[in-house]
Design a protein around this motif. Sequence first.
Motif: not given
Length: 213
Positions: A102-107, A204-208
């Motif tokens: 999902d590109l929107h999710w990724y952005l 970044f590690a926490e969010v992803f």
Amino acid sequence: MFDRIVELENIGLISYKKAWEYQQKLVQERLDNPDLPDKLLLVEHPAVYTLGTGSTLDNLKFDLNSFSGEIYRTERGGEVTFHCEGQIVVYPILNLHYYQKDLHWYLRQLEEVIIQVLAEYNLKSHRVEGLTGVWIGDAKIAAIGIKVKRWITMHGFALNVCCDLSGFEKIIPCGIKGKFVTTISHHNRNINIIEVKKMLVKIFAEVFSVSIK
């Protein structure tokens, strides 16, 4: 411990062309072998302008025929932007099959990383509806432009930490008229770009929900 491992490469200063070619190589390797681990590239670039695949030259305030600097049209989305030293550029090479296709999710995830990093420095930032990126007030502090090929990501985002913003004066950043750009150092003079990079990797590690090695 999270299941997905992302390999960190804190490259430092590198030409835009070399970083671009390296991303293309990493993406192709993962298209050929989807089991390869994801990558997180942290770089800074010498002064360079980049244009998205469909961006218009109308957002350039200089004549290309007499321009002696570096400028590239790339396969990422978005309009023209400027990179320079003192700006952290982050290139995640992620296989979204392992996350969400999902590109929107990724952005939104990329924006969330930036927003949380800025919050660590007591800076309240926000999204603008209908636009991609992160703002402090009316000033944009981070630009995002991505390319995804068969759900493998490349390009990414640029966070203005302690950079010289004069290069932005020669363009209409991201094609948005009437908006300004800003840096973390404008709000916090004691900012240390090395510490910001460390914080960015942690967030970044926490969010992803990944482990970074």
